[in-house]
Write a protein that holds these residues in place. Structure first.
Motif, PDB file in Angstrom:
ATOM      1  N   ALA A  53      41.428   6.406 -26.601  1.00 45.83           N
ATOM      2  CA  ALA A  53      42.204   7.397 -25.846  1.00 45.83           C
ATOM      3  C   ALA A  53      43.503   6.791 -25.345  1.00 45.83           C
ATOM      4  O   ALA A  53      44.565   7.424 -25.399  1.00 45.83           O
ATOM      5  CB  ALA A  53      41.378   7.926 -24.677  1.00 45.83           C
ATOM      6  N   GLU A  76      45.928   6.500 -28.243  1.00 46.33           N
ATOM      7  CA  GLU A  76      46.502   7.782 -28.611  1.00 46.33           C
ATOM      8  C   GLU A  76      47.602   8.226 -27.639  1.00 46.33           C
ATOM      9  O   GLU A  76      48.541   8.890 -28.031  1.00 46.33           O
ATOM     10  CB  GLU A  76      45.405   8.855 -28.681  1.00 46.33           C
ATOM     11  CG  GLU A  76      44.485   8.668 -29.862  1.00 46.33           C
ATOM     12  CD  GLU A  76      43.302   9.613 -29.843  1.00 46.33           C
ATOM     13  OE1 GLU A  76      43.239  10.489 -28.953  1.00 46.33           O
ATOM     14  OE2 GLU A  76      42.435   9.470 -30.721  1.00 46.33           O
ATOM     15  N   ARG A  77      47.488   7.843 -26.368  1.00 47.72           N
ATOM     16  CA  ARG A  77      48.504   8.198 -25.382  1.00 47.72           C
ATOM     17  C   ARG A  77      49.806   7.423 -25.578  1.00 47.72           C
ATOM     18  O   ARG A  77      50.839   7.842 -25.119  1.00 47.72           O
ATOM     19  CB  ARG A  77      47.981   7.941 -23.966  1.00 47.72           C
ATOM     20  CG  ARG A  77      46.965   8.975 -23.514  1.00 47.72           C
ATOM     21  CD  ARG A  77      46.676   8.844 -22.027  1.00 47.72           C
ATOM     22  NE  ARG A  77      46.115   7.555 -21.643  1.00 47.72           N
ATOM     23  CZ  ARG A  77      44.822   7.281 -21.580  1.00 47.72           C
ATOM     24  NH1 ARG A  77      43.923   8.194 -21.897  1.00 47.72           N
ATOM     25  NH2 ARG A  77      44.403   6.085 -21.210  1.00 47.72           N
ATOM     26  N   ARG A 100      35.737   4.287 -26.618  1.00 52.92           N
ATOM     27  CA  ARG A 100      36.348   5.596 -26.377  1.00 52.92           C
ATOM     28  C   ARG A 100      37.583   5.476 -25.486  1.00 52.92           C
ATOM     29  O   ARG A 100      38.618   6.084 -25.753  1.00 52.92           O
ATOM     30  CB  ARG A 100      35.338   6.553 -25.742  1.00 52.92           C
ATOM     31  CG  ARG A 100      34.377   7.191 -26.730  1.00 52.92           C
ATOM     32  CD  ARG A 100      33.608   8.337 -26.086  1.00 52.92           C
ATOM     33  NE  ARG A 100      32.776   7.922 -24.957  1.00 52.92           N
ATOM     34  CZ  ARG A 100      31.532   7.430 -25.069  1.00 52.92           C
ATOM     35  NH1 ARG A 100      30.992   7.313 -26.262  1.00 52.92           N
ATOM     36  NH2 ARG A 100      30.853   7.089 -24.001  1.00 52.92           N
TER      37      ARG A 100
END
Length: 85
Positions: free
Chosen positions: A80, A83-84, A76
């Motif tokens: 994340a 994606e940033r 996870r």
């Protein structure tokens, strides 16, 4: 220059650790790194690999709730972070 002194010390009642003054230079500012080892997992004890893995897993499990997956947490976090970007 970093000077490392490796000594085995025991933790006394109340969590007190004593370092003999003879181990330190007078007036020396020092950082101390403490490694706490489980008594059953010392350098001098040879364990079959599977038994050593099982003991380490049991130590970790004491701090991680049942059903919680560290690997899923890592996945996870990586997703994340991706994606940033």
């Amino acid at each position: 220059m970093i000077q490392a002194i490796r000594r085995m010390v025991k933790i006394k009642s109340g969590g007190r650790i004593e370092i003999p003054a003879s181990e330190l230079n007078e007036g020396m500012d020092a950082e101390v790194i403490v490694l706490v080892q489980e008594p059953a997992l010392t350098e001098n004890q040879e364990l079959p690999m599977q038994e050593a893995i099982a003991r380490v897993q049991a130590m970790v499990r004491r701090h991680i709730p049942e059903g919680y997956s560290l690997s899923e947490e890592l996945i996870r976090e990586r997703r994340a972070e991706s994606e940033r970007e």
